[in-house]
Design a protein around this motif. Sequence first.
Motif, PDB file in Angstrom:
ATOM      1  N   MET A 126       0.852  -1.176   0.000  1.00  0.00           N
ATOM      2  CA  MET A 126       0.000   0.000   0.000  1.00  0.00           C
ATOM      3  C   MET A 126       0.898   1.239   0.000  1.00  0.00           C
ATOM      4  SD  MET A 126      -3.270   0.704   2.469  1.00  0.00           S
ATOM      5  CE  MET A 126      -2.330   0.684   3.996  1.00  0.00           C
ATOM      6  N   ILE A 127       0.607   2.151  -0.912  1.00  0.00           N
ATOM      7  CA  ILE A 127       1.376   3.379  -1.025  1.00  0.00           C
ATOM      8  C   ILE A 127       0.578   4.486  -0.334  1.00  0.00           C
ATOM      9  CG2 ILE A 127       2.544   4.976  -2.597  1.00  0.00           C
ATOM     10  CD1 ILE A 127       3.438   1.973  -2.857  1.00  0.00           C
ATOM     11  N   LEU A 128       1.215   5.129   0.644  1.00  0.00           N
ATOM     12  CA  LEU A 128       0.600   6.232   1.382  1.00  0.00           C
ATOM     13  C   LEU A 128       1.382   7.494   1.052  1.00  0.00           C
ATOM     14  CD1 LEU A 128       0.487   4.211   4.688  1.00  0.00           C
ATOM     15  CD2 LEU A 128      -1.510   4.749   3.274  1.00  0.00           C
ATOM     16  N   TYR A 129       0.671   8.600   0.929  1.00  0.00           N
ATOM     17  CA  TYR A 129       1.342   9.845   0.538  1.00  0.00           C
ATOM     18  C   TYR A 129       0.929  10.988   1.438  1.00  0.00           C
ATOM     19  CZ  TYR A 129       3.262  13.461  -2.519  1.00  0.00           C
ATOM     20  OH  TYR A 129       3.988  14.502  -3.021  1.00  0.00           O
ATOM     21  N   ASN A 130       1.894  11.797   1.824  1.00  0.00           N
ATOM     22  CA  ASN A 130       1.644  12.975   2.646  1.00  0.00           C
ATOM     23  C   ASN A 130       1.837  14.190   1.752  1.00  0.00           C
ATOM     24  OD1 ASN A 130       2.013  15.260   4.355  1.00  0.00           O
ATOM     25  ND2 ASN A 130       2.496  13.886   6.060  1.00  0.00           N
ATOM     26  N   ARG A 131       0.744  14.821   1.360  1.00  0.00           N
ATOM     27  CA  ARG A 131       0.815  15.948   0.426  1.00  0.00           C
ATOM     28  C   ARG A 131       1.532  17.159   1.017  1.00  0.00           C
ATOM     29  NH1 ARG A 131      -2.962  12.840  -0.937  1.00  0.00           N
ATOM     30  NH2 ARG A 131      -3.796  12.600  -3.017  1.00  0.00           N
ATOM     31  N   ALA A 132       1.366  17.386   2.318  1.00  0.00           N
ATOM     32  CA  ALA A 132       1.972  18.560   2.963  1.00  0.00           C
ATOM     33  C   ALA A 132       3.496  18.535   2.877  1.00  0.00           C
ATOM     34  CB  ALA A 132       1.514  18.656   4.412  1.00  0.00           C
ATOM     35  N   VAL A 133       4.085  17.380   3.146  1.00  0.00           N
ATOM     36  CA  VAL A 133       5.552  17.282   3.132  1.00  0.00           C
ATOM     37  C   VAL A 133       6.083  16.553   1.891  1.00  0.00           C
ATOM     38  CG1 VAL A 133       5.775  17.443   5.629  1.00  0.00           C
ATOM     39  CG2 VAL A 133       5.544  15.190   4.571  1.00  0.00           C
ATOM     40  N   GLY A 176      -0.829  12.644   8.647  1.00  0.00           N
ATOM     41  CA  GLY A 176      -0.835  13.336   7.364  1.00  0.00           C
ATOM     42  C   GLY A 176      -0.715  12.436   6.149  1.00  0.00           C
ATOM     43  N   TYR A 177      -0.439  11.154   6.371  1.00  0.00           N
ATOM     44  CA  TYR A 177      -0.346  10.215   5.252  1.00  0.00           C
ATOM     45  C   TYR A 177      -1.732   9.668   4.928  1.00  0.00           C
ATOM     46  CZ  TYR A 177       4.714  10.186   5.527  1.00  0.00           C
ATOM     47  OH  TYR A 177       6.032  10.556   5.497  1.00  0.00           O
ATOM     48  N   SER A 178      -2.062   9.648   3.664  1.00  0.00           N
ATOM     49  CA  SER A 178      -3.334   9.063   3.244  1.00  0.00           C
ATOM     50  C   SER A 178      -3.093   8.073   2.102  1.00  0.00           C
ATOM     51  CB  SER A 178      -4.323  10.153   2.818  1.00  0.00           C
ATOM     52  OG  SER A 178      -3.809  10.881   1.736  1.00  0.00           O
ATOM     53  N   PHE A 179      -4.089   7.253   1.861  1.00  0.00           N
ATOM     54  CA  PHE A 179      -4.015   6.223   0.830  1.00  0.00           C
ATOM     55  C   PHE A 179      -3.776   6.856  -0.532  1.00  0.00           C
ATOM     56  CE2 PHE A 179      -5.837   3.635  -2.475  1.00  0.00           C
ATOM     57  CZ  PHE A 179      -5.350   2.380  -2.181  1.00  0.00           C
ATOM     58  N   ASP A 180      -2.841   6.287  -1.286  1.00  0.00           N
ATOM     59  CA  ASP A 180      -2.595   6.720  -2.657  1.00  0.00           C
ATOM     60  C   ASP A 180      -2.944   5.610  -3.635  1.00  0.00           C
ATOM     61  OD1 ASP A 180      -1.155   8.692  -4.610  1.00  0.00           O
ATOM     62  OD2 ASP A 180      -0.281   6.721  -5.030  1.00  0.00           O
ATOM     63  N   SER A 181      -2.405   4.409  -3.404  1.00  0.00           N
ATOM     64  CA  SER A 181      -2.623   3.292  -4.327  1.00  0.00           C
ATOM     65  C   SER A 181      -2.220   1.984  -3.656  1.00  0.00           C
ATOM     66  CB  SER A 181      -1.812   3.502  -5.614  1.00  0.00           C
ATOM     67  OG  SER A 181      -0.466   3.771  -5.304  1.00  0.00           O
ATOM     68  N   VAL A 182      -2.538   0.892  -4.332  1.00  0.00           N
ATOM     69  CA  VAL A 182      -2.201  -0.425  -3.801  1.00  0.00           C
ATOM     70  C   VAL A 182      -1.709  -1.311  -4.940  1.00  0.00           C
ATOM     71  CG1 VAL A 182      -4.570  -1.321  -4.014  1.00  0.00           C
ATOM     72  CG2 VAL A 182      -3.029  -2.298  -2.302  1.00  0.00           C
ATOM     73  N   ILE A 183      -0.732  -2.154  -4.632  1.00  0.00           N
ATOM     74  CA  ILE A 183      -0.204  -3.124  -5.594  1.00  0.00           C
ATOM     75  C   ILE A 183      -0.519  -4.494  -5.036  1.00  0.00           C
ATOM     76  CG2 ILE A 183       1.872  -3.995  -6.754  1.00  0.00           C
ATOM     77  CD1 ILE A 183       3.092  -1.114  -6.055  1.00  0.00           C
ATOM     78  N   LEU A 184      -1.358  -5.241  -5.736  1.00  0.00           N
ATOM     79  CA  LEU A 184      -1.766  -6.560  -5.270  1.00  0.00           C
ATOM     80  C   LEU A 184      -0.705  -7.603  -5.583  1.00  0.00           C
ATOM     81  CD1 LEU A 184      -4.347  -4.915  -5.157  1.00  0.00           C
ATOM     82  CD2 LEU A 184      -5.582  -6.893  -5.976  1.00  0.00           C
ATOM     83  N   PRO A 185      -0.644  -8.669  -4.778  1.00  0.00           N
ATOM     84  CA  PRO A 185       0.325  -9.739  -5.063  1.00  0.00           C
ATOM     85  C   PRO A 185      -0.221 -10.669  -6.141  1.00  0.00           C
ATOM     86  CG  PRO A 185      -0.902 -10.272  -3.082  1.00  0.00           C
ATOM     87  CD  PRO A 185      -1.390  -8.928  -3.551  1.00  0.00           C
ATOM     88  N   GLU A 186      -0.705 -10.063  -7.226  1.00  0.00           N
ATOM     89  CA  GLU A 186      -1.322 -10.814  -8.319  1.00  0.00           C
ATOM     90  C   GLU A 186      -0.881 -10.225  -9.649  1.00  0.00           C
ATOM     91  OE1 GLU A 186      -5.576 -10.632  -7.876  1.00  0.00           O
ATOM     92  OE2 GLU A 186      -5.438 -11.009  -5.726  1.00  0.00           O
ATOM     93  N   ARG A 187      -0.608 -11.101 -10.593  1.00  0.00           N
ATOM     94  CA  ARG A 187      -0.210 -10.680 -11.925  1.00  0.00           C
ATOM     95  C   ARG A 187      -1.449 -10.611 -12.817  1.00  0.00           C
ATOM     96  NH1 ARG A 187       4.610  -8.901 -12.799  1.00  0.00           N
ATOM     97  NH2 ARG A 187       4.991 -10.055 -14.686  1.00  0.00           N
ATOM     98  N   LYS A 188      -1.409  -9.713 -13.795  1.00  0.00           N
ATOM     99  CA  LYS A 188      -2.487  -9.646 -14.782  1.00  0.00           C
ATOM    100  C   LYS A 188      -2.440 -10.911 -15.626  1.00  0.00           C
ATOM    101  CE  LYS A 188      -1.977  -4.655 -15.133  1.00  0.00           C
ATOM    102  NZ  LYS A 188      -1.356  -3.601 -15.915  1.00  0.00           N
ATOM    103  N   LYS A 189      -3.613 -11.365 -16.037  1.00  0.00           N
ATOM    104  CA  LYS A 189      -3.678 -12.534 -16.933  1.00  0.00           C
ATOM    105  C   LYS A 189      -3.182 -12.107 -18.301  1.00  0.00           C
ATOM    106  CE  LYS A 189      -6.093 -15.080 -13.920  1.00  0.00           C
ATOM    107  NZ  LYS A 189      -5.446 -14.631 -12.689  1.00  0.00           N
ATOM    108  N   ARG A 190      -2.315 -12.898 -18.866  1.00  0.00           N
ATOM    109  CA  ARG A 190      -1.739 -12.540 -20.173  1.00  0.00           C
ATOM    110  C   ARG A 190      -2.589 -13.089 -21.291  1.00  0.00           C
ATOM    111  NH1 ARG A 190       2.188  -9.044 -19.822  1.00  0.00           N
ATOM    112  NH2 ARG A 190       3.499  -9.219 -18.001  1.00  0.00           N
TER     113      ARG A 190
END
Length: 128
Positions: A61-68, A114-128
């Motif tokens: 999970m990527i968290l981002y603090n916009r202020a800093v 001050g950190y809030s949710f930005d994005s998430v990377i799942l432990p799953e690959r896209k189906k090719r």
Amino acid sequence: LDYKNIRGASGSAWPVREFDKNAPKPGFNWQGPEKAWASEAAEEGWITGKKPSQAKRGSLMILYNRAVKRTKVAFVRDVFNSTVVFEFVDPPYSRVVTARLTMDQLLEGSALGGYSFDSVILPERKKR
């Protein structure tokens, strides 16, 4: 401890090591600044999300603090109901902190210094 191409002092190496324990091969295989990891990971074939409700056990999970303008990378231990249990390395990068926040709290940012949710990377690959 450094891991792959990540400096241990950044606080991001530990969550990535945890991610790689359960993620399919090749595991962490993207580059760039942490703020861009979700888009970089998506280009490398990983499933990513822009909402906390998309987080799953084993995700990064990527968290981002916009202020800093700082990014924090966390490892998702569990998700139940509307709560996410996650862990991250706290400065001075020596101890792992476990946090438990609701999806709403993750979006607010006030619950995690001050950190809030930005994005998430799942432990799953896209189906090719």
